[in-house]
Scaffold this active site. Structure first.
Site, PDB file in Angstrom:
ATOM      1  N   ASP A 179       0.838  -1.199   0.000  1.00 35.79           N
ATOM      2  CA  ASP A 179       0.000   0.000   0.000  1.00 35.79           C
ATOM      3  C   ASP A 179       0.875   1.253   0.000  1.00 35.79           C
ATOM      4  O   ASP A 179       2.028   1.230   0.451  1.00 35.79           O
ATOM      5  CB  ASP A 179      -0.896   0.045   1.252  1.00 35.79           C
ATOM      6  CG  ASP A 179      -1.857  -1.126   1.296  1.00 35.79           C
ATOM      7  OD1 ASP A 179      -2.203  -1.655   0.225  1.00 35.79           O
ATOM      8  OD2 ASP A 179      -2.254  -1.505   2.418  1.00 35.79           O
TER       9      ASP A 179
HETATM   10  N1  URA Z   1      -1.292  -5.967   4.006  1.00 30.90           N
HETATM   11  C1  URA Z   1      -1.753  -4.701   4.060  1.00 30.90           C
HETATM   12  O1  URA Z   1      -2.762  -4.421   4.693  1.00 30.90           O
HETATM   13  N2  URA Z   1      -1.071  -3.752   3.381  1.00 30.90           N
HETATM   14  C2  URA Z   1       0.059  -3.989   2.682  1.00 30.90           C
HETATM   15  O2  URA Z   1       0.651  -3.057   2.102  1.00 30.90           O
HETATM   16  C3  URA Z   1       0.535  -5.316   2.647  1.00 30.90           C
HETATM   17  C4  URA Z   1      -0.175  -6.289   3.325  1.00 30.90           C
END
Ligand code: URA
Length: 189
Positions: free
Chosen positions: A42
């Site tokens: 993310d």
């Molecule tokens: N899980 C999440 O919630 N975000 C990420 O970036 C990777 C795994």
């Protein structure tokens, strides 16, 4: 020859080269032809992102059926109790699927080797937080955040530290290493 890049993605960087609004992308950090991310993190997550020019390897790393284990350091609101950990290991319902962790290791605090986030997390004064190490082999969208939110512990900071047997070692945020073909074979089998 297959190229594999181990990149330490900083906070507030998109896991893509193509522009999106005024957000920072991988193009600011990675100047290598024909490589694409194998999986994603993310915008507000940090840590290990692999990139490759090899479609088969990209699929093997990022496809959920590959069941590659990914390890995350997670700082959450509140103190996570044993029963919440049991629920996460057993499985919690997220939208239309059951999400479960392979392993969860509560930590005594922020690991000494972890860099400071800039800017720091927004934290309410006096409200406690805790750190966990979480292993997953499912890889659904925003899975770690959704799982922890489902047991009442919103995620404040999320850092991926391992994918399969690839780790960040001493790669600093915004930096990367290119691995040679021999190492790639050994690690991805
Ligand atoms: N899980 C999440 O919630 N975000 C990420 O970036 C990777 C795994």
């Amino acid at each position: 020859m297959t190229k594999l890049i181990v990149f330490n993605k900083p906070y507030h960087v998109l896991s893509q080269f193509s522009p999106e609004g005024d957000k920072t992308t991988l193009a600011k950090y990675i100047d290598e032809p024909e490589v694409y991310p194998a999986g994603r993190l993310d915008y507000d997550s940090e840590g290990l992102l692999l990139l490759t020019d090899d479609g088969v390897l990209q699929h093997r790393i990022s496809h959920p059926q590959g069941k590659m284990v990914k390890t995350y350091l997670v700082q959450v609101e509140g103190i996570v109790k044993k029963n919440a950990i049991q629920r996460l290991l057993k499985g919690v319902k997220i939208q239309d699927y059951m999400a479960s962790a392979l392993a969860i290791r509560p930590l005594a605090g922020k690991p000494g080797y972890l860099w400071k986030r800039v800017p720091p997390i927004r934290q309410r004064k006096k409200s406690p937080t805790c750190w966990l190490e979480v292993d997953l082999n499912q890889g659904k969208n925003r899975q770690v955040k959704r799982m922890l939110a489902a047991v009442g512990h919103p995620v404040l900071r999320l850092v991926r530290i391992q994918v399969g047997s690839w780790t960040l070692n001493d790669i600093k945020p915004g930096e990367y290493k290119i691995l040679d073909a021999k190492k790639i074979k050994k690690n991805s089998l």
